[in-house]
Design a protein around this motif. Sequence first.
Motif, PDB file in Angstrom:
ATOM      1  N   ILE A 241     -50.083 -24.018 -67.898  1.00  0.00           N
ATOM      2  CA  ILE A 241     -49.034 -23.338 -68.667  1.00  0.00           C
ATOM      3  C   ILE A 241     -48.128 -22.539 -67.724  1.00  0.00           C
ATOM      4  CG2 ILE A 241     -48.617 -21.525 -70.397  1.00  0.00           C
ATOM      5  CD1 ILE A 241     -51.246 -22.443 -71.743  1.00  0.00           C
ATOM      6  N   PHE A 242     -48.741 -21.835 -66.789  1.00  0.00           N
ATOM      7  CA  PHE A 242     -48.001 -21.045 -65.809  1.00  0.00           C
ATOM      8  C   PHE A 242     -47.014 -21.916 -65.043  1.00  0.00           C
ATOM      9  CE2 PHE A 242     -49.189 -16.726 -65.657  1.00  0.00           C
ATOM     10  CZ  PHE A 242     -48.634 -16.149 -64.530  1.00  0.00           C
ATOM     11  N   LYS A 243     -47.522 -23.037 -64.583  1.00  0.00           N
ATOM     12  CA  LYS A 243     -46.724 -23.977 -63.797  1.00  0.00           C
ATOM     13  C   LYS A 243     -45.548 -24.500 -64.629  1.00  0.00           C
ATOM     14  CE  LYS A 243     -47.145 -26.175 -59.787  1.00  0.00           C
ATOM     15  NZ  LYS A 243     -46.966 -25.284 -58.684  1.00  0.00           N
ATOM     16  N   TYR A 244     -45.851 -24.827 -65.893  1.00  0.00           N
ATOM     17  CA  TYR A 244     -44.837 -25.363 -66.794  1.00  0.00           C
ATOM     18  C   TYR A 244     -43.735 -24.331 -67.022  1.00  0.00           C
ATOM     19  CZ  TYR A 244     -42.744 -27.037 -71.145  1.00  0.00           C
ATOM     20  OH  TYR A 244     -41.862 -27.444 -72.103  1.00  0.00           O
TER      21      TYR A 244
ATOM     22  N   ILE B  65     -46.964  -0.515 -52.572  1.00  0.00           N
ATOM     23  CA  ILE B  65     -46.288  -1.235 -53.657  1.00  0.00           C
ATOM     24  C   ILE B  65     -46.836  -2.655 -53.771  1.00  0.00           C
ATOM     25  CG2 ILE B  65     -44.049  -2.093 -54.470  1.00  0.00           C
ATOM     26  CD1 ILE B  65     -44.349   0.936 -54.604  1.00  0.00           C
ATOM     27  N   ASP B  66     -47.004  -3.302 -52.619  1.00  0.00           N
ATOM     28  CA  ASP B  66     -47.532  -4.667 -52.607  1.00  0.00           C
ATOM     29  C   ASP B  66     -48.935  -4.704 -53.197  1.00  0.00           C
ATOM     30  OD1 ASP B  66     -47.567  -7.521 -51.426  1.00  0.00           O
ATOM     31  OD2 ASP B  66     -49.365  -6.605 -50.576  1.00  0.00           O
ATOM     32  N   ALA B  67     -49.781  -3.744 -52.764  1.00  0.00           N
ATOM     33  CA  ALA B  67     -51.167  -3.717 -53.243  1.00  0.00           C
ATOM     34  C   ALA B  67     -51.200  -3.482 -54.744  1.00  0.00           C
ATOM     35  CB  ALA B  67     -51.954  -2.623 -52.523  1.00  0.00           C
ATOM     36  N   LEU B  68     -50.353  -2.575 -55.236  1.00  0.00           N
ATOM     37  CA  LEU B  68     -50.330  -2.308 -56.674  1.00  0.00           C
ATOM     38  C   LEU B  68     -49.893  -3.548 -57.445  1.00  0.00           C
ATOM     39  CD1 LEU B  68     -48.853   1.295 -56.962  1.00  0.00           C
ATOM     40  CD2 LEU B  68     -51.155   0.540 -57.542  1.00  0.00           C
ATOM     41  N   GLY B  69     -48.845  -4.219 -56.944  1.00  0.00           N
ATOM     42  CA  GLY B  69     -48.361  -5.421 -57.609  1.00  0.00           C
ATOM     43  C   GLY B  69     -49.435  -6.495 -57.671  1.00  0.00           C
ATOM     44  N   MET B  70     -50.075  -6.746 -56.531  1.00  0.00           N
ATOM     45  CA  MET B  70     -51.120  -7.778 -56.471  1.00  0.00           C
ATOM     46  C   MET B  70     -52.310  -7.384 -57.347  1.00  0.00           C
ATOM     47  SD  MET B  70     -50.386 -10.366 -54.660  1.00  0.00           S
ATOM     48  CE  MET B  70     -48.837 -10.730 -53.862  1.00  0.00           C
ATOM     49  N   GLY B  71     -52.700  -6.114 -57.261  1.00  0.00           N
ATOM     50  CA  GLY B  71     -53.853  -5.639 -58.038  1.00  0.00           C
ATOM     51  C   GLY B  71     -53.594  -5.754 -59.525  1.00  0.00           C
ATOM     52  N   ILE B  72     -52.412  -5.330 -59.936  1.00  0.00           N
ATOM     53  CA  ILE B  72     -52.098  -5.384 -61.365  1.00  0.00           C
ATOM     54  C   ILE B  72     -51.940  -6.833 -61.814  1.00  0.00           C
ATOM     55  CG2 ILE B  72     -50.372  -4.740 -63.107  1.00  0.00           C
ATOM     56  CD1 ILE B  72     -50.040  -2.105 -61.456  1.00  0.00           C
ATOM     57  N   GLY B  73     -51.317  -7.658 -60.962  1.00  0.00           N
ATOM     58  CA  GLY B  73     -51.213  -9.082 -61.278  1.00  0.00           C
ATOM     59  C   GLY B  73     -52.585  -9.713 -61.470  1.00  0.00           C
ATOM     60  N   PHE B  74     -53.522  -9.338 -60.590  1.00  0.00           N
ATOM     61  CA  PHE B  74     -54.887  -9.853 -60.683  1.00  0.00           C
ATOM     62  C   PHE B  74     -55.548  -9.369 -61.970  1.00  0.00           C
ATOM     63  CE2 PHE B  74     -59.470  -9.271 -59.345  1.00  0.00           C
ATOM     64  CZ  PHE B  74     -59.770 -10.615 -59.207  1.00  0.00           C
TER      65      PHE B  74
ATOM     66  N   GLU C  51     -41.044  -6.435 -54.218  1.00  0.00           N
ATOM     67  CA  GLU C  51     -42.336  -6.337 -53.572  1.00  0.00           C
ATOM     68  C   GLU C  51     -43.436  -6.152 -54.631  1.00  0.00           C
ATOM     69  OE1 GLU C  51     -42.623  -7.465 -50.537  1.00  0.00           O
ATOM     70  OE2 GLU C  51     -41.552  -5.868 -49.493  1.00  0.00           O
ATOM     71  N   PHE C  52     -43.065  -5.438 -55.695  1.00  0.00           N
ATOM     72  CA  PHE C  52     -44.034  -5.181 -56.757  1.00  0.00           C
ATOM     73  C   PHE C  52     -44.182  -6.376 -57.689  1.00  0.00           C
ATOM     74  CE2 PHE C  52     -45.040  -3.550 -61.029  1.00  0.00           C
ATOM     75  CZ  PHE C  52     -46.270  -2.969 -60.764  1.00  0.00           C
ATOM     76  N   THR C  53     -43.043  -6.911 -58.146  1.00  0.00           N
ATOM     77  CA  THR C  53     -43.123  -7.942 -59.178  1.00  0.00           C
ATOM     78  C   THR C  53     -43.622  -9.292 -58.655  1.00  0.00           C
ATOM     79  OG1 THR C  53     -40.791  -8.359 -58.825  1.00  0.00           O
ATOM     80  CG2 THR C  53     -41.367  -6.962 -60.693  1.00  0.00           C
ATOM     81  N   LYS C  54     -43.535  -9.507 -57.346  1.00  0.00           N
ATOM     82  CA  LYS C  54     -43.989 -10.816 -56.852  1.00  0.00           C
ATOM     83  C   LYS C  54     -45.481 -11.019 -57.148  1.00  0.00           C
ATOM     84  CE  LYS C  54     -45.266  -9.833 -52.022  1.00  0.00           C
ATOM     85  NZ  LYS C  54     -45.232  -8.398 -51.842  1.00  0.00           N
ATOM     86  N   GLY C  55     -46.249  -9.920 -57.151  1.00  0.00           N
ATOM     87  CA  GLY C  55     -47.682 -10.024 -57.448  1.00  0.00           C
ATOM     88  C   GLY C  55     -47.933 -10.391 -58.899  1.00  0.00           C
ATOM     89  N   LEU C  56     -46.984 -10.050 -59.758  1.00  0.00           N
ATOM     90  CA  LEU C  56     -47.178 -10.324 -61.177  1.00  0.00           C
ATOM     91  C   LEU C  56     -46.870 -11.777 -61.516  1.00  0.00           C
ATOM     92  CD1 LEU C  56     -45.557  -7.136 -62.757  1.00  0.00           C
ATOM     93  CD2 LEU C  56     -47.897  -7.475 -61.961  1.00  0.00           C
ATOM     94  N   TRP C  57     -45.856 -12.341 -60.876  1.00  0.00           N
ATOM     95  CA  TRP C  57     -45.474 -13.692 -61.265  1.00  0.00           C
ATOM     96  C   TRP C  57     -45.392 -14.667 -60.091  1.00  0.00           C
ATOM     97  CZ3 TRP C  57     -45.246 -16.065 -65.881  1.00  0.00           C
ATOM     98  CH2 TRP C  57     -44.664 -17.328 -65.903  1.00  0.00           C
TER      99      TRP C  57
ATOM    100  N   ILE D 209     -53.952 -15.108 -58.745  1.00  0.00           N
ATOM    101  CA  ILE D 209     -54.821 -16.121 -59.351  1.00  0.00           C
ATOM    102  C   ILE D 209     -54.048 -17.402 -59.647  1.00  0.00           C
ATOM    103  CG2 ILE D 209     -56.211 -16.723 -61.356  1.00  0.00           C
ATOM    104  CD1 ILE D 209     -57.157 -13.904 -61.454  1.00  0.00           C
ATOM    105  N   PHE D 210     -52.950 -17.270 -60.401  1.00  0.00           N
ATOM    106  CA  PHE D 210     -52.306 -18.481 -60.900  1.00  0.00           C
ATOM    107  C   PHE D 210     -51.415 -19.169 -59.868  1.00  0.00           C
ATOM    108  CE2 PHE D 210     -53.011 -16.070 -64.925  1.00  0.00           C
ATOM    109  CZ  PHE D 210     -54.044 -16.884 -65.372  1.00  0.00           C
ATOM    110  N   ARG D 211     -50.898 -18.419 -58.879  1.00  0.00           N
ATOM    111  CA  ARG D 211     -50.040 -19.047 -57.896  1.00  0.00           C
ATOM    112  C   ARG D 211     -50.709 -19.230 -56.540  1.00  0.00           C
ATOM    113  NH1 ARG D 211     -45.087 -19.794 -59.775  1.00  0.00           N
ATOM    114  NH2 ARG D 211     -45.335 -21.558 -58.383  1.00  0.00           N
TER     115      ARG D 211
END
Lengths: 193, 200
Positions: free
Chosen positions: B191-194, B131-140, B9-15, B20-22
């Motif tokens: 780059i992210f996509k690649y 957890i979701d909000a933290l993941g998304m926020g930190i990912g952002f 739930e946390f890491t999905k926001g990061l990658w 932004i990128f996904r």
Amino acid sequence: MNIYTRMIIVLTSIGLISGAFLAGVGTLTKNRIALNKQREINEAIMTVVSGAQISSKIYEERDLAVYKVNNEENELLGYAVYAGGVGFQDKIYLMFGVNPEITRIYSLTVLEQKETPGLGAKITSEKDFLQFWKNRDCTKEITLHKPAVNSPEQLSPSEVNIITGATISSEAVVNIVNLALEKIRALKNEGKL
Amino acid sequence: MAEKTISNEFTKGLWSENPIFRQLLGLCPTLAVTNAVVNGLAMGAATTFVLLFSSIVISSIKKLIPNQVRIASFIVVIATFVTVADRFLAAFFPDISKALGPYVPLIVVNCIILGRQEAFSSKNPVFRSIIDALGMGIGFTISLLILSSIREILGNGTFFGIPLTGAWFKPWLIMILPPGAFFTLGLLMGIFKYLDKKRK
């Protein structure tokens, strides 16, 4: 409970709670925000009139404020003028210091601007722009020197340097200052300063 | 969708669901404020704050809100926290508040926040929403930091305002102007996509 009643009750409660919460936050931060603004003005006054110790606002209108500036011995050093006007993208607010006779600009500082980063925003740079505003003769209108020069000695007393690539921003600052000078001279003649 | 673990739930926001990128959400502030690292960081922090507290409130009161007025309720809650963030910045970090200008109040309409409330907090328990909000926020925030680091270093020769390059370096002015934001974002997205493709 009827769905409409429920909708009204829920939205109203959320609105009321949010409003009350924000009122609290607003009260807590209001003084500090006002203090920040005041401190910024005071710092600007010290920058534009050297030796400034005591200052008081003696005149205010839209986009123009005049502060009387005295030194420690309570002698009048001059006026600090806060002025705003149209820049390239948004309004520019600046402050400059003049002597009591309004014949000389001591120096100038820019308080708020949203000019293009790297070009127009150079109006806040000491090296590119502000140093050329030190000790200008303002008995005549201030004019821009084109093309840009490297040192203040190459300018005549009532000229300031232009920023290459940011003619509009440079002109905007000059216009704001000239307009403000005109206004404070009028105020002086009316005996309001 | 299978039940996700808390760490997922946390890491999905990061990658994998990076806002932004996904998901390509919240691009307006992303493009606008990333001309300096400190602005990117402040915007990321302010957005994370709003996202976190909105998620806590929404997931706690989700059962009370009738479906028909849910969006209006979300927006009022979000707007409240945005105003708190705005006042807080103006009171304690006046310089940053000035640099971000209208983009702090505009967090209200950042799709990431409303999107998370609609897609997640209104359907999940409080803890998961946090957890979701933290993941998304930190990912952002991380995405903004990457973008603003590239733009500040190339466009201004500085990082966090500290000069990095010598006098020989002529800053690429375009990088801190709007086109630089589009170029950088486009390249990073590629780059992210690649990388993602390679991982699979």
